[in-house]
Design an enzyme around this catalytic site. Structure first.
Site, PDB file in Angstrom:
ATOM      1  N   ILE A  43       0.858  -1.183   0.000  1.00 28.94           N
ATOM      2  CA  ILE A  43       0.000   0.000   0.000  1.00 28.94           C
ATOM      3  C   ILE A  43       0.902   1.243   0.000  1.00 28.94           C
ATOM      4  CG2 ILE A  43      -1.901   1.230   1.095  1.00 28.94           C
ATOM      5  CD1 ILE A  43      -2.764  -1.338   2.413  1.00 28.94           C
ATOM      6  N   PRO A  44       1.535   1.520  -1.142  1.00 22.88           N
ATOM      7  CA  PRO A  44       2.327   2.749  -1.199  1.00 22.88           C
ATOM      8  C   PRO A  44       1.400   3.952  -1.068  1.00 22.88           C
ATOM      9  CG  PRO A  44       2.123   1.784  -3.385  1.00 22.88           C
ATOM     10  CD  PRO A  44       1.514   0.813  -2.426  1.00 22.88           C
ATOM     11  N   HIS A  45       1.809   4.902  -0.254  1.00 19.57           N
ATOM     12  CA  HIS A  45       0.960   6.071  -0.073  1.00 19.57           C
ATOM     13  C   HIS A  45       1.814   7.290   0.236  1.00 19.57           C
ATOM     14  CE1 HIS A  45       1.361   4.085   3.855  1.00 19.57           C
ATOM     15  NE2 HIS A  45       1.305   5.286   4.386  1.00 19.57           N
ATOM     16  N   GLY A  46       1.243   8.451   0.001  1.00 18.56           N
ATOM     17  CA  GLY A  46       1.952   9.682   0.269  1.00 18.56           C
ATOM     18  C   GLY A  46       1.021  10.871   0.213  1.00 18.56           C
TER      19      GLY A  46
END
Length: 157
Positions: free
Chosen positions: A65-68
């Site tokens: 779950i890449p997030h930014g």
């Protein structure tokens, strides 16, 4: 916030070609920028990489779950990617990643961003969700699985 509203079919990409984390970020961000007609590619990539430097977002077997957060967006967005061959993601468990949920939010809106991550965790607690999602051949099928499991989850709440 309903996940099927974030991950609508135009924000789903099956058959990812990327082989590693860097490539998959670029592939998903390129698609994202194309869909929303944005030239914020570098800002979005920077936000994902900055978060990833703290700790891998490869959270459990086959899932990341890449997030930014970035000023390049004005609301929370999601991109769902599915890889048949698996991606060398430097996941916490050392396994390749097959399903990625990329989440982007504006810098000033942590609450919605956290609610999305919480909903993701609820769905991912069901191992059948991952199995069914990873088997999908197109964006419509992946969307239908997401909606099905989200409906089940909401019913149980």
């Amino acid at each position: 916030m309903l996940l099927h509203e974030l991950f609508s079919p135009e924000f789903i990409q099956v058959d990812l070609q990327a082989e590693d984390k860097e490539e998959v970020f670029e592939e998903l961000v390129d698609r994202f920028c194309q869909v929303i007609k944005s030239d914020a590619r570098e800002d979005v990539l920077a936000a994902l990489k900055e978060r990833e430097m703290k700790m891998s977002t490869g959270i459990q077997k086959g899932i990341a779950i890449p997030h930014g957060k970035t000023n390049a967006v004005d609301k929370v967005y999601g991109m769902l990617g599915i890889s048949r061959k698996g991606i060398d993601y430097e996941a916490l468990d050392g396994n390749p990643v097959h399903v990625l949920f990329m989440i982007l939010g504006p810098v000033g809106d942590s609450e919605k961003h956290l609610r999305v991550l919480q909903r993701m965790a609820e769905l991912l607690a069901n191992p059948q969700f991952f199995t069914d999602l990873a088997a999908q051949k197109d964006a419509q099928g992946a969307y239908a699985i997401l909606k099905k499991y989200e409906d089940i989850s909401i019913t149980l709440d």
